[in-house]
Scaffold this motif. Structure first.
Motif, PDB file in Angstrom:
ATOM      1  N   VAL A  65      -6.040  -5.853  -3.801  1.00  0.00           N
ATOM      2  CA  VAL A  65      -5.285  -4.768  -2.229  1.00  0.00           C
ATOM      3  C   VAL A  65      -6.302  -4.156  -1.401  1.00  0.00           C
ATOM      4  O   VAL A  65      -6.301  -4.069  -0.364  1.00  0.00           O
ATOM      5  CB  VAL A  65      -5.195  -3.151  -3.219  1.00  0.00           C
ATOM      6  CG1 VAL A  65      -4.674  -3.545  -4.896  1.00  0.00           C
ATOM      7  CG2 VAL A  65      -6.756  -2.730  -3.860  1.00  0.00           C
ATOM      8  N   GLY A  66      -7.312  -5.338  -1.080  1.00  0.00           N
ATOM      9  CA  GLY A  66      -7.891  -4.836   0.182  1.00  0.00           C
ATOM     10  C   GLY A  66      -7.479  -4.920   1.103  1.00  0.00           C
ATOM     11  O   GLY A  66      -7.631  -4.946   2.477  1.00  0.00           O
ATOM     12  N   TRP A  67      -7.106  -6.454   1.345  1.00  0.00           N
ATOM     13  CA  TRP A  67      -6.182  -7.255   2.239  1.00  0.00           C
ATOM     14  C   TRP A  67      -5.249  -6.156   2.810  1.00  0.00           C
ATOM     15  O   TRP A  67      -4.876  -5.830   4.218  1.00  0.00           O
ATOM     16  CB  TRP A  67      -5.633  -8.328   1.694  1.00  0.00           C
ATOM     17  CG  TRP A  67      -4.489  -8.388   1.079  1.00  0.00           C
ATOM     18  CD1 TRP A  67      -4.429  -8.255   0.070  1.00  0.00           C
ATOM     19  CD2 TRP A  67      -2.576  -8.410   1.659  1.00  0.00           C
ATOM     20  NE1 TRP A  67      -3.046  -7.960  -0.471  1.00  0.00           N
ATOM     21  CE2 TRP A  67      -2.556  -8.273   0.093  1.00  0.00           C
ATOM     22  CE3 TRP A  67      -2.308  -8.129   1.925  1.00  0.00           C
ATOM     23  CZ2 TRP A  67      -0.792  -8.428  -0.077  1.00  0.00           C
ATOM     24  CZ3 TRP A  67      -1.033  -7.880   2.691  1.00  0.00           C
ATOM     25  CH2 TRP A  67      -0.280  -7.853   1.736  1.00  0.00           C
ATOM     26  N   SER A  68      -4.413  -5.594   2.020  1.00  0.00           N
ATOM     27  CA  SER A  68      -3.449  -4.670   2.570  1.00  0.00           C
ATOM     28  C   SER A  68      -4.409  -2.817   3.223  1.00  0.00           C
ATOM     29  O   SER A  68      -3.404  -2.955   4.175  1.00  0.00           O
ATOM     30  CB  SER A  68      -2.901  -4.044   1.203  1.00  0.00           C
ATOM     31  OG  SER A  68      -3.502  -3.282   0.131  1.00  0.00           O
ATOM     32  N   HIS A  69      -5.170  -2.772   2.505  1.00  0.00           N
ATOM     33  CA  HIS A  69      -5.759  -2.044   4.030  1.00  0.00           C
ATOM     34  C   HIS A  69      -6.134  -2.213   5.598  1.00  0.00           C
ATOM     35  O   HIS A  69      -6.027  -1.711   6.089  1.00  0.00           O
ATOM     36  CB  HIS A  69      -7.171  -1.662   3.032  1.00  0.00           C
ATOM     37  CG  HIS A  69      -6.848  -1.017   1.910  1.00  0.00           C
ATOM     38  ND1 HIS A  69      -6.758  -1.143   0.738  1.00  0.00           N
ATOM     39  CD2 HIS A  69      -7.034   0.801   1.235  1.00  0.00           C
ATOM     40  CE1 HIS A  69      -6.168  -0.214  -0.511  1.00  0.00           C
ATOM     41  NE2 HIS A  69      -6.763   0.742   0.028  1.00  0.00           N
ATOM     42  N   LEU A  70      -6.252  -3.906   5.527  1.00  0.00           N
ATOM     43  CA  LEU A  70      -6.891  -4.523   6.474  1.00  0.00           C
ATOM     44  C   LEU A  70      -5.174  -4.120   7.647  1.00  0.00           C
ATOM     45  O   LEU A  70      -6.253  -4.047   8.268  1.00  0.00           O
ATOM     46  CB  LEU A  70      -7.772  -5.421   6.135  1.00  0.00           C
ATOM     47  CG  LEU A  70      -8.083  -6.099   7.670  1.00  0.00           C
ATOM     48  CD1 LEU A  70      -8.999  -5.666   7.861  1.00  0.00           C
ATOM     49  CD2 LEU A  70      -8.515  -7.883   7.507  1.00  0.00           C
ATOM     50  N   GLY A 125     -10.190 -11.452 -13.507  1.00  0.00           N
ATOM     51  CA  GLY A 125      -9.029 -10.851 -12.514  1.00  0.00           C
ATOM     52  C   GLY A 125      -9.487  -9.530 -12.013  1.00  0.00           C
ATOM     53  O   GLY A 125      -8.355  -9.331 -11.977  1.00  0.00           O
ATOM     54  N   THR A 126     -10.236  -9.083 -12.750  1.00  0.00           N
ATOM     55  CA  THR A 126     -10.212  -6.955 -12.887  1.00  0.00           C
ATOM     56  C   THR A 126     -10.827  -6.784 -11.769  1.00  0.00           C
ATOM     57  O   THR A 126     -10.996  -7.086 -10.833  1.00  0.00           O
ATOM     58  CB  THR A 126     -11.275  -7.076 -14.256  1.00  0.00           C
ATOM     59  OG1 THR A 126     -12.471  -6.898 -14.183  1.00  0.00           O
ATOM     60  CG2 THR A 126     -10.050  -6.707 -15.764  1.00  0.00           C
ATOM     61  N   ALA A 127     -10.771  -5.745 -10.993  1.00  0.00           N
ATOM     62  CA  ALA A 127     -11.604  -4.498 -10.156  1.00  0.00           C
ATOM     63  C   ALA A 127     -12.864  -5.659  -9.827  1.00  0.00           C
ATOM     64  O   ALA A 127     -13.495  -5.184  -8.954  1.00  0.00           O
ATOM     65  CB  ALA A 127     -11.732  -3.283 -10.103  1.00  0.00           C
ATOM     66  N   LYS A 128     -13.598  -6.163 -11.205  1.00  0.00           N
ATOM     67  CA  LYS A 128     -14.963  -6.462 -10.437  1.00  0.00           C
ATOM     68  C   LYS A 128     -14.753  -7.574  -9.458  1.00  0.00           C
ATOM     69  O   LYS A 128     -14.308  -8.528 -10.371  1.00  0.00           O
ATOM     70  CB  LYS A 128     -16.175  -6.800 -12.217  1.00  0.00           C
ATOM     71  CG  LYS A 128     -16.227  -5.382 -13.071  1.00  0.00           C
ATOM     72  CD  LYS A 128     -16.570  -5.212 -14.141  1.00  0.00           C
ATOM     73  CE  LYS A 128     -17.099  -3.659 -14.482  1.00  0.00           C
ATOM     74  NZ  LYS A 128     -17.514  -4.061 -15.860  1.00  0.00           N
ATOM     75  N   GLY A 129     -15.632  -7.662  -8.549  1.00  0.00           N
ATOM     76  CA  GLY A 129     -15.049  -8.366  -7.313  1.00  0.00           C
ATOM     77  C   GLY A 129     -14.079  -9.206  -7.324  1.00  0.00           C
ATOM     78  O   GLY A 129     -14.315 -10.362  -6.271  1.00  0.00           O
ATOM     79  N   ASN A 130     -12.940  -8.089  -7.615  1.00  0.00           N
ATOM     80  CA  ASN A 130     -11.634  -9.100  -6.863  1.00  0.00           C
ATOM     81  C   ASN A 130     -10.851  -7.994  -6.240  1.00  0.00           C
ATOM     82  O   ASN A 130      -9.917  -8.666  -6.219  1.00  0.00           O
ATOM     83  CB  ASN A 130     -11.271  -9.287  -8.288  1.00  0.00           C
ATOM     84  CG  ASN A 130      -9.961 -10.725  -8.194  1.00  0.00           C
ATOM     85  OD1 ASN A 130     -10.107 -11.449  -7.120  1.00  0.00           O
ATOM     86  ND2 ASN A 130      -8.767 -11.046  -9.040  1.00  0.00           N
TER      87      ASN A 130
END
Length: 312
Positions: free
Chosen positions: A38-43, A28-33
């Motif tokens: 947060v990536g969807w909010s950028h989209l 559940g860390t930033a590696k691969g997740n």
């Protein structure tokens, strides 16, 4: 050595001192997740930005298009020229623009001051009819002004016969109408903001001999600059961009606002295509004061949000 079996449970625990410590990897860390967190909010932000910028770019492109027609307008024009701006400024648009600025500034300033006085009374004083007055203001603001356009037109038609200066085809009459529509919303916004200011400040000032007016102008108003900026900005934008009521009350070319005047350029289907470039140029010019006012008041809004920060 390693402890296994029942003593270690289902997992194997490395013995202390045997080799370097292993890296602990948590799920559940930033590696691969990153996208799920947060990536969807950028989209979503990028899509919202594109959606909001498209009409702005289209209007600016049409204003810079030397052909000046709706059928030839493109998102990125092949040629750019300021001919449309020169043509719109040589006609009646400067007068319409001045009328819009005059109505917008006076409406925002007067509604802001009157609403602040009413909100101060509702927030600080206790009098007969206070609760009924607040409920009345809340109920009245639920109904838009345009629902009463027939009654308002008949009222102002009678006022025109008695006092033409504040009747139909008058900037001051339209200003009075805008003031009545903005007081309800602004009063409720300011009243809630005034309630957050401690009443100990009022009592301390009164102990020192300050009057209600001195408390209001010297203590309360400087502390509520953020809500004054918000209500002033909203009142200015609403007055400048309002079209429906202004198109009914203002028919003479000399008293039209920019919104009503620009609509007249494209109201006729036979000339709408040819005048679209002029319409777009006028819309771009009309948006400049709103953007400038927002940039000027933004520091007060942001400053009010951080004014209560306490340094440790």
């Amino acid at each position: 050595m390693a402890i296994t079996g029942n003593q270690a449970g289902p997992q194997t625990i490395a013995a202390v001192g045997e080799g370097p410590p292993t890296e602990v990897v948590r799920l559940g860390t930033a590696k691969g997740n990153w996208f799920r967190r947060v990536g969807w909010s950028h989209l979503v932000g990028v899509l919202a930005l594109v959606f909001s910028l498209f009409p702005i770019l289209f209007v600016v492109s049409a204003a810079l298009n030397p052909v000046g027609t709706l059928s030839s307008s493109q998102l990125l024009p092949t040629r750019m020229s300021l001919d449309n701006f020169g043509a719109i400024l040589s006609g009646s648009f400067p007068r319409w623009f001045w009328n819009s600025l005059l109505i917008g500034v006076l409406s925002a300033a007067l509604s802001m001051f009157i609403s602040a006085c009413a909100a101060f009374a509702f927030s600080r004083f206790r009098f007969t009819g206070r609760r009924a007055g607040l409920l009345a203001v809340l109920l009245i603001q639920l109904f838009p002004q345009f629902l009463a356009i027939v009654a308002l037109y008949l009222i102002f038609a009678d006022i025109t016969n008695l006092w033409p200066a504040i009747g139909l085809n008058s900037i001051w009459g339209l200003l009075l109408l805008y003031l009545g529509g903005a007081l309800g919303v602004n009063t409720w916004l300011m009243k809630g903001f005034f309630d957050t200011i401690p009443k100990d400040l009022d009592e301390s000032a009164k102990v020192d001999g300050a009057s209600h007016a001195q408390v209001f102008f010297g203590i309360i108003l400087p502390l509520v600059r953020p809500i004054l900026a918000v209500t002033g900005l909203l009142g200015f934008i609403a007055a400048v961009n309002e079209f429906l009521i202004a198109s009914v009350f203002l028919t003479d070319d000399s008293v039209k606002t920019a919104a009503v005047g620009l609509y007249g350029l494209v109201a006729d289907p036979q000339t709408a295509n040819a005048n679209f470039g002029l319409f777009a140029a006028g819309a771009v010019i009309l948006a400049v004061p709103t953007v400038a006012l927002f940039q000027f008041l933004q520091r007060y809004i942001v400053g009010g949000l951080t004014a209560g920060a306490v340094k440790g």
